[in-house]
Design a protein around this motif. Structure first.
Motif, PDB file in Angstrom:
ATOM      1  N   GLY A  50      -0.007  -8.396   5.528  1.00  0.00           N
ATOM      2  CA  GLY A  50       1.348  -8.179   5.107  1.00  0.00           C
ATOM      3  C   GLY A  50       1.557  -7.063   4.172  1.00  0.00           C
ATOM      4  N   ARG A  51       0.711  -6.045   4.186  1.00  0.00           N
ATOM      5  CA  ARG A  51       1.034  -5.071   3.108  1.00  0.00           C
ATOM      6  C   ARG A  51       1.319  -3.705   3.792  1.00  0.00           C
ATOM      7  N   ILE A  52       2.265  -2.948   2.784  1.00  0.00           N
ATOM      8  CA  ILE A  52       2.463  -1.296   3.227  1.00  0.00           C
ATOM      9  C   ILE A  52       1.705  -0.516   2.449  1.00  0.00           C
ATOM     10  N   PRO A  53       1.330   0.628   3.174  1.00  0.00           N
ATOM     11  CA  PRO A  53       1.787   1.398   4.442  1.00  0.00           C
ATOM     12  C   PRO A  53       0.832   1.001   5.591  1.00  0.00           C
ATOM     13  N   VAL A  54       1.422   1.164   6.606  1.00  0.00           N
ATOM     14  CA  VAL A  54       0.845   1.181   7.824  1.00  0.00           C
ATOM     15  C   VAL A  54       0.923   2.485   8.646  1.00  0.00           C
ATOM     16  N   LEU A  55      -0.008   2.903   9.243  1.00  0.00           N
ATOM     17  CA  LEU A  55       0.103   4.008  10.135  1.00  0.00           C
ATOM     18  C   LEU A  55      -0.442   3.832  11.335  1.00  0.00           C
ATOM     19  N   THR A  56       0.366   4.107  12.333  1.00  0.00           N
ATOM     20  CA  THR A  56       0.114   4.019  13.824  1.00  0.00           C
ATOM     21  C   THR A  56       0.079   5.549  14.542  1.00  0.00           C
ATOM     22  N   ASP A  57      -0.945   5.871  15.414  1.00  0.00           N
ATOM     23  CA  ASP A  57      -1.103   7.170  15.929  1.00  0.00           C
ATOM     24  C   ASP A  57      -1.004   6.923  17.551  1.00  0.00           C
ATOM     25  N   SER A  58       0.163   7.042  18.116  1.00  0.00           N
ATOM     26  CA  SER A  58       0.077   6.795  19.499  1.00  0.00           C
ATOM     27  C   SER A  58      -0.505   7.499  20.420  1.00  0.00           C
TER      28      SER A  58
END
Length: 207
Positions: A50-58
């Motif tokens: 539950g912490r930021i940041p999160v990065l997703t690469d589609s």
């Protein structure tokens, strides 16, 4: 396509700065911690802590949390913001890890005990003031002989440190006595991508 889930915080600013430096297209998702967005099921599916940041690469299916890991991923993806020379590259990684294990945690604890604790705890305040001053001195000595943390090259190590040093300035944790560190801070802060990155998704306003 890159998707960044973040809020206005030192750890979030590291990634927005890097994305702006790299001129990578990305979609920005504002996770409003004050409103509890970070505890919602869709966000916890990305980061169970539950912490930021999160990065997703589609494009690759990669999902990352922890700002240092995200910075390394972006550097690897683009071949930028890490020196090509092996010695300088490891110098950058070493100081990135120093930030992740020392600078960020120490400043985070100092922010909590000085600004957010329900009741002041003098021993804790003194402890984290002393530890952060020692850390400022370490960085100041390093920067006496080089323009950037890895040497001659601006890198993700500088970006990582700037995120928390920016917050230190905002909450008036004074490091002006450290001339080399202060000059480094001004040098990094003058970069256009840094100036934009610290406004995303919104500027920090102090505690």
């Amino acid at each position: 396509m890159l998707h960044l889930y973040t809020d206005s915080s030192p750890n979030g600013f590291k990634v927005t700065i890097a994305l702006e430096e790299l001129s990578l297209p990305y979609s920005l998702h504002h996770v409003r911690i004050d409103e509890g967005d970070h505890q919602q099921p869709d966000f916890l599916a990305l980061n169970p802590h539950g912490r930021i940041p999160v990065l997703t690469d589609s494009d690759t299916g990669v999902v990352l949390f922890e700002s240092a890991a995200i910075l390394l991923y972006l550097s690897e993806r683009t071949g930028k913001l890490l020196p090509q020379n092996a010695r300088a590259r490891w110098e950058a990684i070493k100081w990135l890890q120093f930030h992740a294990s020392s600078v960020g945690p120490l400043l985070g604890q100092r922010v909590y005990f000085e600004l957010f604790a329900n009741a002041p705890i003098a021993e804790a305040i003194d402890r984290y003031r002393n530890l952060t001053q020692e850390m400022f001195a370490v960085l100041d000595r390093l920067l006496a002989n080089r323009p950037y943390l890895a040497g001659e090259d601006y890198s993700i190590a500088d970006i990582a440190h700037f995120g928390w040093m920016h917050i230190a300035q905002i909450v008036h944790f004074d490091f002006s006595q450290y001339r080399h560190l202060s000059e480094w801070y001004a040098r990094i802060g003058a970069r256009a991508a840094v100036q934009k990155g610290i406004t995303l998704p919104a500027p920090a306003t102090g505690a």
